[in-house]
Motif scaffolding. Sequence first.
Motif, PDB file in Angstrom:
ATOM      1  N   THR A 202       8.981 -31.495   3.787  1.00 48.06           N
ATOM      2  CA  THR A 202       8.080 -32.300   2.965  1.00 48.06           C
ATOM      3  C   THR A 202       8.266 -33.781   3.281  1.00 48.06           C
ATOM      4  OG1 THR A 202       8.399 -30.664   1.229  1.00 48.06           O
ATOM      5  CG2 THR A 202       7.341 -32.726   0.596  1.00 48.06           C
ATOM      6  N   PRO A 203       7.188 -34.502   3.572  1.00 46.53           N
ATOM      7  CA  PRO A 203       7.330 -35.947   3.772  1.00 46.53           C
ATOM      8  C   PRO A 203       7.719 -36.648   2.473  1.00 46.53           C
ATOM      9  CG  PRO A 203       5.234 -35.120   4.645  1.00 46.53           C
ATOM     10  CD  PRO A 203       5.820 -34.024   3.815  1.00 46.53           C
ATOM     11  N   TYR A 204       8.178 -37.887   2.615  1.00 47.54           N
ATOM     12  CA  TYR A 204       8.471 -38.717   1.446  1.00 47.54           C
ATOM     13  C   TYR A 204       7.165 -39.344   0.963  1.00 47.54           C
ATOM     14  CZ  TYR A 204      10.543 -42.340  -1.484  1.00 47.54           C
ATOM     15  OH  TYR A 204      10.884 -43.132  -2.538  1.00 47.54           O
ATOM     16  N   PHE A 205       6.936 -39.309  -0.355  1.00 48.30           N
ATOM     17  CA  PHE A 205       5.735 -39.911  -0.933  1.00 48.30           C
ATOM     18  C   PHE A 205       6.119 -40.877  -2.033  1.00 48.30           C
ATOM     19  CE2 PHE A 205       4.163 -35.841   0.751  1.00 48.30           C
ATOM     20  CZ  PHE A 205       3.155 -36.323   1.587  1.00 48.30           C
ATOM     21  N   ALA A 206       5.452 -42.039  -2.072  1.00 54.54           N
ATOM     22  CA  ALA A 206       5.754 -43.055  -3.070  1.00 54.54           C
ATOM     23  C   ALA A 206       5.223 -42.690  -4.437  1.00 54.54           C
ATOM     24  CB  ALA A 206       5.182 -44.398  -2.632  1.00 54.54           C
ATOM     25  N   SER A 207       4.166 -41.862  -4.485  1.00 54.38           N
ATOM     26  CA  SER A 207       3.521 -41.537  -5.746  1.00 54.38           C
ATOM     27  C   SER A 207       2.605 -40.344  -5.540  1.00 54.38           C
ATOM     28  CB  SER A 207       2.675 -42.726  -6.236  1.00 54.38           C
ATOM     29  OG  SER A 207       1.622 -42.966  -5.316  1.00 54.38           O
ATOM     30  N   VAL A 208       2.064 -39.832  -6.632  1.00 53.39           N
ATOM     31  CA  VAL A 208       1.111 -38.737  -6.520  1.00 53.39           C
ATOM     32  C   VAL A 208      -0.160 -39.211  -5.823  1.00 53.39           C
ATOM     33  CG1 VAL A 208       0.032 -39.064  -8.789  1.00 53.39           C
ATOM     34  CG2 VAL A 208       0.090 -36.789  -7.766  1.00 53.39           C
ATOM     35  N   ALA A 209      -0.540 -40.475  -6.007  1.00 55.41           N
ATOM     36  CA  ALA A 209      -1.707 -41.011  -5.301  1.00 55.41           C
ATOM     37  C   ALA A 209      -1.451 -41.043  -3.791  1.00 55.41           C
ATOM     38  CB  ALA A 209      -2.031 -42.416  -5.815  1.00 55.41           C
ATOM     39  N   ASP A 210      -0.251 -41.408  -3.394  1.00 51.99           N
ATOM     40  CA  ASP A 210       0.132 -41.407  -1.985  1.00 51.99           C
ATOM     41  C   ASP A 210       0.070 -39.987  -1.429  1.00 51.99           C
ATOM     42  OD1 ASP A 210       1.145 -42.188   0.486  1.00 51.99           O
ATOM     43  OD2 ASP A 210       3.235 -42.165  -0.197  1.00 51.99           O
ATOM     44  N   TYR A 211       0.578 -39.026  -2.204  1.00 53.76           N
ATOM     45  CA  TYR A 211       0.535 -37.618  -1.802  1.00 53.76           C
ATOM     46  C   TYR A 211      -0.911 -37.171  -1.591  1.00 53.76           C
ATOM     47  CZ  TYR A 211       1.150 -32.519  -2.149  1.00 53.76           C
ATOM     48  OH  TYR A 211       1.129 -31.162  -1.914  1.00 53.76           O
ATOM     49  N   ASP A 212      -1.763 -37.399  -2.579  1.00 52.32           N
ATOM     50  CA  ASP A 212      -3.146 -36.931  -2.507  1.00 52.32           C
ATOM     51  C   ASP A 212      -3.908 -37.601  -1.368  1.00 52.32           C
ATOM     52  OD1 ASP A 212      -2.793 -35.211  -4.645  1.00 52.32           O
ATOM     53  OD2 ASP A 212      -3.570 -36.627  -6.131  1.00 52.32           O
ATOM     54  N   ALA A 213      -3.667 -38.882  -1.158  1.00 55.39           N
ATOM     55  CA  ALA A 213      -4.353 -39.590  -0.077  1.00 55.39           C
ATOM     56  C   ALA A 213      -3.928 -39.055   1.291  1.00 55.39           C
ATOM     57  CB  ALA A 213      -4.073 -41.092  -0.168  1.00 55.39           C
ATOM     58  N   THR A 214      -2.633 -38.754   1.434  1.00 54.63           N
ATOM     59  CA  THR A 214      -2.129 -38.222   2.700  1.00 54.63           C
ATOM     60  C   THR A 214      -2.719 -36.848   2.978  1.00 54.63           C
ATOM     61  OG1 THR A 214      -0.069 -39.453   2.450  1.00 54.63           O
ATOM     62  CG2 THR A 214      -0.062 -37.613   3.994  1.00 54.63           C
ATOM     63  N   VAL A 215      -2.739 -35.994   1.963  1.00 54.94           N
ATOM     64  CA  VAL A 215      -3.319 -34.668   2.140  1.00 54.94           C
ATOM     65  C   VAL A 215      -4.795 -34.776   2.513  1.00 54.94           C
ATOM     66  CG1 VAL A 215      -3.924 -32.516   0.960  1.00 54.94           C
ATOM     67  CG2 VAL A 215      -1.646 -33.514   0.653  1.00 54.94           C
ATOM     68  N   ALA A 216      -5.525 -35.689   1.856  1.00 57.14           N
ATOM     69  CA  ALA A 216      -6.939 -35.871   2.176  1.00 57.14           C
ATOM     70  C   ALA A 216      -7.121 -36.304   3.629  1.00 57.14           C
ATOM     71  CB  ALA A 216      -7.553 -36.905   1.230  1.00 57.14           C
ATOM     72  N   GLU A 217      -6.250 -37.182   4.122  1.00 55.93           N
ATOM     73  CA  GLU A 217      -6.331 -37.607   5.519  1.00 55.93           C
ATOM     74  C   GLU A 217      -6.079 -36.442   6.469  1.00 55.93           C
ATOM     75  OE1 GLU A 217      -4.527 -41.234   6.935  1.00 55.93           O
ATOM     76  OE2 GLU A 217      -4.291 -41.959   4.886  1.00 55.93           O
ATOM     77  N   LEU A 218      -5.105 -35.591   6.135  1.00 53.78           N
ATOM     78  CA  LEU A 218      -4.794 -34.449   6.990  1.00 53.78           C
ATOM     79  C   LEU A 218      -5.931 -33.436   7.000  1.00 53.78           C
ATOM     80  CD1 LEU A 218      -1.029 -34.042   6.034  1.00 53.78           C
ATOM     81  CD2 LEU A 218      -1.938 -34.796   8.244  1.00 53.78           C
ATOM     82  N   VAL A 219      -6.562 -33.249   5.856  1.00 53.57           N
ATOM     83  CA  VAL A 219      -7.722 -32.358   5.811  1.00 53.57           C
ATOM     84  C   VAL A 219      -8.849 -32.948   6.660  1.00 53.57           C
ATOM     85  CG1 VAL A 219      -9.506 -31.373   4.319  1.00 53.57           C
ATOM     86  CG2 VAL A 219      -7.114 -31.357   3.586  1.00 53.57           C
ATOM     87  N   ASP A 220      -9.103 -34.238   6.497  1.00 53.17           N
ATOM     88  CA  ASP A 220     -10.153 -34.899   7.257  1.00 53.17           C
ATOM     89  C   ASP A 220      -9.891 -34.827   8.764  1.00 53.17           C
ATOM     90  OD1 ASP A 220     -12.590 -36.640   7.263  1.00 53.17           O
ATOM     91  OD2 ASP A 220     -11.204 -38.061   8.201  1.00 53.17           O
ATOM     92  N   ALA A 221      -8.618 -34.855   9.141  1.00 52.76           N
ATOM     93  CA  ALA A 221      -8.255 -34.795  10.560  1.00 52.76           C
ATOM     94  C   ALA A 221      -8.282 -33.379  11.119  1.00 52.76           C
ATOM     95  CB  ALA A 221      -6.871 -35.397  10.755  1.00 52.76           C
ATOM     96  N   GLY A 222      -8.490 -32.387  10.265  1.00 49.72           N
ATOM     97  CA  GLY A 222      -8.549 -31.012  10.738  1.00 49.72           C
ATOM     98  C   GLY A 222      -7.203 -30.325  10.840  1.00 49.72           C
ATOM     99  N   ILE A 223      -6.144 -30.980  10.367  1.00 47.57           N
ATOM    100  CA  ILE A 223      -4.816 -30.366  10.399  1.00 47.57           C
ATOM    101  C   ILE A 223      -4.721 -29.246   9.362  1.00 47.57           C
ATOM    102  CG2 ILE A 223      -2.344 -30.808  10.124  1.00 47.57           C
ATOM    103  CD1 ILE A 223      -3.694 -32.079  12.601  1.00 47.57           C
TER     104      ILE A 223
END
Length: 382
Positions: A202-223
């Motif tokens: 699991t990566p380190y996340f500063a907050s739940v907003a950071d977590y959600d934004a990162t997941v959204a980027e990974l989905v957008d990237a097709g990962i």
Amino acid sequence: MTTNRPSTAPSARAVDAPTLLTLGVEEEFLLLDPATGESLPVADRVLTALHGRAREQSRQEFRHSMVEMVTPVCTDLTDLREHLVALRRAAADAARAAGARLVAVGATPVHESHRTVPDEPRYHAMSRRFGPVAHDPAVCGCHVHVGLPDRGLAVQVCNHLRPWLPVVQALTANSPLHDGADTGHASWRSMQLERWPSIGPTPYFASVADYDATVAELVDAGIMLDPAMVYWYARPSATYPTVEIRVGDVCPGVDDTVLVAALVRNLVATMVDNVRAGVPAPRLRSCLIAAAHWRAAHEGLDGRLIDLRAGGTRPAWDLVEELLHLVTPALARHGDLSYVLEQLARLRREGTGAARQRRIIARTAGDLGAVLDHLAAETIAG
């Protein structure tokens, strides 16, 4: 094998209601040919043969040779154990009726010829996106859910868990075999899963907003196809109000599973205390965490593990003892301490699932049938 039932259940005197964390377990199992040990694509028949509560608590998995059984939410290790025994036995009976046997082992030990995915749109989408990776032989895990409905707290707890998850992984190692031979790894399942882009520490996340934004980027990237494809070793569950720890192989015996579930619950409880006390999570290099997980998958408890807090390697059981020391106050609070001490002593005597398999191989001059016979029996022992 002689089993020990949980000897100390939580009580109102031992645990204050606000601090009692619930838990539940998902276990994945292989369906193997009793004669050859090869994986059999009979999951549909097995699921159809289940009835009542067992059917409600079963899930279709990513391979036709797998079934998953899911416990209800529990607060008490005795209840958890009883549910696990009942679900394993119900699934084993259904597997027997379908001409297979249910085996708790982390990776396909012999061969799997039928690797198409079940006829579900999501599975077909995964097959198209990830190609041959989605058609590897089946692997089976043990996922422990600990009740924690505050997602912000859950994200912070995951940050704190990172140094300890390789130890949990080593405790569960139960897949040394692949294509009928010893891979040299205690958990071949872990090695096999590294091919997936959304599985790992699991990566380190500063907050739940950071977590959600990162997941959204990974989905957008097709990962990932969607947020449900976050398969990191610890995550806020996409389905339940829990933290989900999904780093371990499925355990060979019920007491192995309950031990891991108890350690995970109390590790989460300890990290909740740390977060609320303002203790910062260690900022560890991702390459070192990945190395620690690789080492845990290779060694199990029979070698040395990487100490992510102090650096260097140490005997695996030294880190298990440190984990025990860390979570002992939470174990006492939940009423789990006596059972965990009993089961850790047993595990030290008997070894992990991988060690037990290797011991049978050595004793029988490489008789894989004897290994699978033992695993099938241990799967349903109560």
